[in-house]
Enzyme design. Structure first.
Site, PDB file in Angstrom:
ATOM      1  N   SER A  41     -10.857  -0.352   2.770  1.00 36.07           N
ATOM      2  CA  SER A  41     -10.109  -0.643   3.958  1.00 36.07           C
ATOM      3  C   SER A  41      -9.623   0.577   4.595  1.00 36.07           C
ATOM      4  CB  SER A  41      -8.972  -1.441   4.043  1.00 36.07           C
ATOM      5  OG  SER A  41      -9.304  -2.618   3.269  1.00 36.07           O
TER       6      SER A  41
ATOM      7  N   GLU B 260      -4.934   4.016   5.874  1.00 37.58           N
ATOM      8  CA  GLU B 260      -4.625   3.826   4.560  1.00 37.58           C
ATOM      9  C   GLU B 260      -5.299   4.713   3.840  1.00 37.58           C
ATOM     10  OE1 GLU B 260      -5.825   0.090   2.278  1.00 37.58           O
ATOM     11  OE2 GLU B 260      -6.579   1.601   0.943  1.00 37.58           O
TER      12      GLU B 260
ATOM     13  N   ARG C 105       0.728  -1.070   0.236  1.00 39.20           N
ATOM     14  CA  ARG C 105      -0.034   0.005   0.110  1.00 39.20           C
ATOM     15  C   ARG C 105       0.749   1.190  -0.158  1.00 39.20           C
ATOM     16  NH1 ARG C 105      -3.006  -3.488  -0.944  1.00 39.20           N
ATOM     17  NH2 ARG C 105      -5.167  -3.778  -0.246  1.00 39.20           N
TER      18      ARG C 105
HETATM   19  P1  FAD Z   1      -8.247   8.947  -5.590  1.00 38.87           P
HETATM   20  O1  FAD Z   1      -9.495   8.590  -4.267  1.00 38.87           O
HETATM   21  O2  FAD Z   1      -9.125   9.880  -6.456  1.00 38.87           O
HETATM   22  O3  FAD Z   1      -6.871   9.632  -4.961  1.00 38.87           O
HETATM   23  C1  FAD Z   1      -6.256   8.516  -4.083  1.00 38.87           C
HETATM   24  C2  FAD Z   1      -4.900   9.369  -4.006  1.00 38.87           C
HETATM   25  O4  FAD Z   1      -4.212   9.257  -5.065  1.00 38.87           O
HETATM   26  C3  FAD Z   1      -5.023  10.778  -3.576  1.00 38.87           C
HETATM   27  O5  FAD Z   1      -4.064  11.134  -2.787  1.00 38.87           O
HETATM   28  C4  FAD Z   1      -4.822  11.398  -4.946  1.00 38.87           C
HETATM   29  O6  FAD Z   1      -4.352  12.957  -4.787  1.00 38.87           O
HETATM   30  C5  FAD Z   1      -3.889  10.722  -5.644  1.00 38.87           C
HETATM   31  N1  FAD Z   1      -3.997  10.486  -6.886  1.00 38.87           N
HETATM   32  C6  FAD Z   1      -4.925   9.901  -7.671  1.00 38.87           C
HETATM   33  N2  FAD Z   1      -4.879   9.966  -9.046  1.00 38.87           N
HETATM   34  C7  FAD Z   1      -3.793  10.485  -9.057  1.00 38.87           C
HETATM   35  C8  FAD Z   1      -2.849  10.908 -10.298  1.00 38.87           C
HETATM   36  N3  FAD Z   1      -3.371  10.835 -11.402  1.00 38.87           N
HETATM   37  N4  FAD Z   1      -1.672  11.439 -10.133  1.00 38.87           N
HETATM   38  C9  FAD Z   1      -1.177  11.690  -8.784  1.00 38.87           C
HETATM   39  N5  FAD Z   1      -1.889  11.424  -7.793  1.00 38.87           N
HETATM   40  C10 FAD Z   1      -3.165  10.947  -7.908  1.00 38.87           C
HETATM   41  N6  FAD Z   1      -7.600  -0.450  -2.733  1.00 38.87           N
HETATM   42  C11 FAD Z   1      -6.717  -1.716  -2.703  1.00 38.87           C
HETATM   43  O7  FAD Z   1      -5.397  -1.537  -2.907  1.00 38.87           O
HETATM   44  N7  FAD Z   1      -7.036  -2.940  -2.822  1.00 38.87           N
HETATM   45  C12 FAD Z   1      -8.612  -3.175  -2.471  1.00 38.87           C
HETATM   46  O8  FAD Z   1      -9.110  -4.349  -2.577  1.00 38.87           O
HETATM   47  C13 FAD Z   1      -9.439  -2.073  -2.468  1.00 38.87           C
HETATM   48  N8  FAD Z   1     -10.699  -2.153  -2.352  1.00 38.87           N
HETATM   49  C14 FAD Z   1     -11.643  -1.150  -2.338  1.00 38.87           C
HETATM   50  C15 FAD Z   1     -12.906  -1.372  -2.215  1.00 38.87           C
HETATM   51  C16 FAD Z   1     -13.840  -0.405  -2.144  1.00 38.87           C
HETATM   52  C17 FAD Z   1     -15.501  -0.649  -2.160  1.00 38.87           C
HETATM   53  C18 FAD Z   1     -13.290   0.866  -2.072  1.00 38.87           C
HETATM   54  C19 FAD Z   1     -14.347   2.116  -1.829  1.00 38.87           C
HETATM   55  C20 FAD Z   1     -12.034   1.333  -2.389  1.00 38.87           C
HETATM   56  C21 FAD Z   1     -11.215   0.006  -2.369  1.00 38.87           C
HETATM   57  N9  FAD Z   1      -9.849   0.316  -2.525  1.00 38.87           N
HETATM   58  C22 FAD Z   1      -8.835  -0.808  -2.602  1.00 38.87           C
HETATM   59  C23 FAD Z   1      -9.188   1.692  -2.345  1.00 38.87           C
HETATM   60  C24 FAD Z   1      -9.192   2.585  -3.843  1.00 38.87           C
HETATM   61  O9  FAD Z   1     -10.339   1.698  -4.785  1.00 38.87           O
HETATM   62  C25 FAD Z   1      -7.774   2.404  -4.487  1.00 38.87           C
HETATM   63  O10 FAD Z   1      -6.745   3.015  -3.613  1.00 38.87           O
HETATM   64  C26 FAD Z   1      -7.787   3.192  -5.767  1.00 38.87           C
HETATM   65  O11 FAD Z   1      -6.810   2.850  -6.504  1.00 38.87           O
HETATM   66  C27 FAD Z   1      -8.175   4.573  -5.765  1.00 38.87           C
HETATM   67  O12 FAD Z   1      -8.384   5.025  -6.947  1.00 38.87           O
HETATM   68  P2  FAD Z   1      -8.938   6.434  -7.337  1.00 38.87           P
HETATM   69  O13 FAD Z   1      -8.695   6.898  -8.565  1.00 38.87           O
HETATM   70  O14 FAD Z   1     -10.416   6.612  -6.690  1.00 38.87           O
HETATM   71  O15 FAD Z   1      -8.026   7.457  -6.144  1.00 38.87           O
HETATM   72  N1  EPU Z   2     -11.278 -10.503   9.390  1.00 36.47           N
HETATM   73  C1  EPU Z   2     -12.000 -10.413  10.676  1.00 36.47           C
HETATM   74  N2  EPU Z   2     -13.056  -9.645  10.697  1.00 36.47           N
HETATM   75  C2  EPU Z   2     -13.611  -8.570   9.863  1.00 36.47           C
HETATM   76  C3  EPU Z   2     -12.568  -8.727   8.636  1.00 36.47           C
HETATM   77  C4  EPU Z   2     -11.726  -9.681   8.579  1.00 36.47           C
HETATM   78  O1  EPU Z   2     -11.799 -11.250  11.605  1.00 36.47           O
HETATM   79  O2  EPU Z   2     -14.274  -8.055   9.946  1.00 36.47           O
HETATM   80  C5  EPU Z   2     -10.099 -11.507   9.408  1.00 36.47           C
HETATM   81  C6  EPU Z   2     -10.691 -12.613   8.127  1.00 36.47           C
HETATM   82  O3  EPU Z   2     -11.388 -13.477   8.912  1.00 36.47           O
HETATM   83  C7  EPU Z   2      -9.339 -13.040   7.587  1.00 36.47           C
HETATM   84  C8  EPU Z   2      -8.543 -11.881   7.636  1.00 36.47           C
HETATM   85  O4  EPU Z   2      -9.033 -10.903   8.612  1.00 36.47           O
HETATM   86  O5  EPU Z   2      -8.822 -13.946   8.432  1.00 36.47           O
HETATM   87  C9  EPU Z   2      -8.411 -10.937   6.410  1.00 36.47           C
HETATM   88  O6  EPU Z   2      -9.586 -10.807   5.951  1.00 36.47           O
HETATM   89  P1  EPU Z   2      -9.883 -10.282   4.236  1.00 36.47           P
HETATM   90  O7  EPU Z   2      -9.402 -11.610   3.520  1.00 36.47           O
HETATM   91  O8  EPU Z   2     -11.386  -9.814   4.080  1.00 36.47           O
HETATM   92  O9  EPU Z   2      -8.820  -9.340   3.948  1.00 36.47           O
HETATM   93  P2  EPU Z   2      -8.499  -7.974   4.823  1.00 36.47           P
HETATM   94  O10 EPU Z   2      -7.088  -8.028   5.009  1.00 36.47           O
HETATM   95  O11 EPU Z   2      -9.504  -7.497   5.703  1.00 36.47           O
HETATM   96  C10 EPU Z   2      -7.188  -7.020   2.481  1.00 36.47           C
HETATM   97  C11 EPU Z   2      -6.984  -5.529   1.856  1.00 36.47           C
HETATM   98  C12 EPU Z   2      -8.211  -5.291   0.979  1.00 36.47           C
HETATM   99  C13 EPU Z   2      -8.199  -6.407   0.035  1.00 36.47           C
HETATM  100  C14 EPU Z   2      -8.451  -7.810   0.727  1.00 36.47           C
HETATM  101  C15 EPU Z   2      -8.249  -9.033  -0.264  1.00 36.47           C
HETATM  102  C16 EPU Z   2      -5.842  -4.246   3.202  1.00 36.47           C
HETATM  103  C17 EPU Z   2      -5.657  -3.112   4.148  1.00 36.47           C
HETATM  104  N3  EPU Z   2      -6.912  -4.570   2.882  1.00 36.47           N
HETATM  105  O12 EPU Z   2      -8.433  -6.943   3.449  1.00 36.47           O
HETATM  106  O13 EPU Z   2      -8.079  -4.153   0.321  1.00 36.47           O
HETATM  107  O14 EPU Z   2      -9.357  -6.347  -1.173  1.00 36.47           O
HETATM  108  O15 EPU Z   2      -7.313  -7.907   1.625  1.00 36.47           O
HETATM  109  O16 EPU Z   2      -6.960  -9.166  -0.819  1.00 36.47           O
HETATM  110  O17 EPU Z   2      -4.580  -4.856   2.961  1.00 36.47           O
HETATM  111  C18 EPU Z   2      -8.597  -1.650   0.510  1.00 36.47           C
HETATM  112  O18 EPU Z   2      -7.226  -1.605   0.575  1.00 36.47           O
HETATM  113  O19 EPU Z   2      -9.273  -1.011   0.306  1.00 36.47           O
HETATM  114  C19 EPU Z   2      -8.863  -3.280   0.424  1.00 36.47           C
HETATM  115  C20 EPU Z   2     -10.305  -3.541   0.502  1.00 36.47           C
END
Ligand code: FAD
Ligand code: EPU
Length: 338
Positions: free
Chosen positions: A238, A334, A162
């Site tokens: 997250s 994050e 991240r």
């Molecule tokens: P923004 O929110 O618009 O920007 C994020 C940051 O990046 C800000 O600081 C912004 O200034 C900067 N930025 C954006 N674009 C640029 C650019 N072109 N140049 C320079 N700086 C820039 N993240 C994960 O890693 N894994 C996941 O599984 C995951 N699951 C998610 C699930 C949900 C439901 C949600 C809502 C979010 C999740 N995220 C996850 C977080 C998010 O989707 C990612 O971080 C995504 O890459 C953000 O993209 P954005 O375009 O919306 O960025």
């Molecule tokens: N867990 C709990 N309780 C909860 C949630 C999770 O006990 O309420 C436990 C689960 O049982 C499991 C562990 O935590 O043992 C991991 O959970 P999960 O697989 O759901 O993934 P996570 O670690 O909670 C991370 C990323 C997600 C990504 C998933 C899948 C981070 C901060 N988050 O979540 O990314 O989608 O793994 O790879 O690393 C994001 O960054 O926004 C994001 C959604």
């Protein structure tokens, strides 16, 4: 340039704050010209993609620069692989689906992550055993102070969990304009994440019928079962990172909290599950007014509608303190706080 723009539709938390100025950049040439001009002139600015990793806590007294740079080009191709250059303003999930449709493998585990291509290197997005650093060959960015274009190699981006230089040492110095990805025409499926294996089984997929589309479908199903859809419930995924502790610290924790899940990293440290820590401190499903902690995923803070960024930030602070109190582990946010 627009003035006094409500950002509610531009952030997936759905927080209604206003930006003093708002400008959309639609091409690389526009962006270069913009940063070479004096328009920014020392003003505070925020580069905005899909707004899915932001918590806006107050009106933004500066210029929001919305990145709309589109386009997907083939940079090089052979029988084994293809390098695609994707504009920073392309929607991430649509880009992933296009790659899957064409049979280009590598991004399928990253299906359904909200946001745009340009933000993917920022925090090295990751899910289900894959991080985008595994696919990125280079990042093209425009230096904000000069308007000069710079190409960052994968190594130069210093990707980490991240994190990248764009979120750390080079924060607010570059406008990412496009990202190159090397994808494979001969997929090497990644089903290492336990939840994917069980979802594939549920979907009736066997080793013989496994495809990148089947992995993408499984990832989408898992995500839809756990994570709130930002179109229905405001959130930014997250809220905290999963904390990393030394092997010695983990041993101590494990002695006291026998069922604590953790994942050992190649250097011997352990990544803890922040969701588990938050759940065990009693916050899962907690609701106060119109915001709270998601009932299916304790790592996700939610806005049911009308909450302020300050309320959500304060809740995150209370969660952080309880986790610290119970486990002596400090969570790190994050989500980008503004
Ligand atoms: P923004 O929110 O618009 O920007 C994020 C940051 O990046 C800000 O600081 C912004 O200034 C900067 N930025 C954006 N674009 C640029 C650019 N072109 N140049 C320079 N700086 C820039 N993240 C994960 O890693 N894994 C996941 O599984 C995951 N699951 C998610 C699930 C949900 C439901 C949600 C809502 C979010 C999740 N995220 C996850 C977080 C998010 O989707 C990612 O971080 C995504 O890459 C953000 O993209 P954005 O375009 O919306 O960025
Ligand atoms: N867990 C709990 N309780 C909860 C949630 C999770 O006990 O309420 C436990 C689960 O049982 C499991 C562990 O935590 O043992 C991991 O959970 P999960 O697989 O759901 O993934 P996570 O670690 O909670 C991370 C990323 C997600 C990504 C998933 C899948 C981070 C901060 N988050 O979540 O990314 O989608 O793994 O790879 O690393 C994001 O960054 O926004 C994001 C959604």
């Amino acid at each position: 340039m627009k003035n006094n723009v409500n950002l509610k539709e531009f952030n997936t938390f759905g927080i209604a704050v206003f930006a003093s100025e708002f400008e959309e950049l639609n091409s690389s040439d526009d962006a270069i010209a913009f940063f070479k001009s004096t328009e920014l002139n020392g003003k505070e600015f925020l580069i905005l993609g899909g707004g899915s990793n932001l918590l806006l806590t107050e009106d933004f007294q500066g210029l929001v620069i919305k990145n709309n740079l589109k386009g997907i080009e083939v940079v090089e191709e052979n029988d084994e692989s293809i390098v695609l250059k994707a504009g920073a303003g392309e929607n991430w999930h649509e880009f992933v689906l296009q790659c899957i449709e064409k049979g280009y493998a590598g991004l399928e585990n990253l299906s359904l992550i909200p946001g745009n291509v340009g933000a993917s290197p920022m925090q090295n997005i990751g899910a289900y055993g894959v991080e985008v650093k595994d696919l990125i060959t280079e990042v093209e960015a425009i230096e904000i102070s000069s308007g000069d274009v710079k190409i960052f190699s994968n190594e130069e981006c210093r990707f980490d969990y991240r994190s990248s230089i764009f979120k750390t040492t080079h924060k607010n110095q570059y406008f990412i304009s496009s990202v190159n990805f090397k994808l494979s025409k001969k997929p090497d499926f990644n089903v290492s994440y336990g939840a994917i294996k069980s979802q594939l089984e549920k979907n009736g997929i066997t080793e013989e019928s496994l495809t990148i589309k089947a992995i993408s479908d499984a990832v989408i199903a898992i995500r839809e079962s756990k994570l709130p859809d930002p179109k229905k419930i405001g959130n930014s995924g997250s809220f905290f990172k999963n904390p990393i502790v030394s092997a010695a610290e983990f041993e101590q924790l494990k002695r006291k909290f026998k069922s604590m899940p953790a994942y050992q990293l190649p250097n011997g440290d352990y990544k803890l599950a922040a969701g588990w820590l938050i759940e065990k401190t009693g916050w899962k499903g907690y609701t106060e007014g119109n915001y709270g902690v998601h009932k299916n995923q304790a790592l996700v803070l939610v806005n049911y509608g009308g909450a302020s960024g300050v309320e959500i930030y304060d809740l995150s602070e209370r969660i952080l303190l309880s986790v610290k109190d119970k486990f002596r582990v400090t969570l790190e946010r994050e989500v980008n706080i503004l």
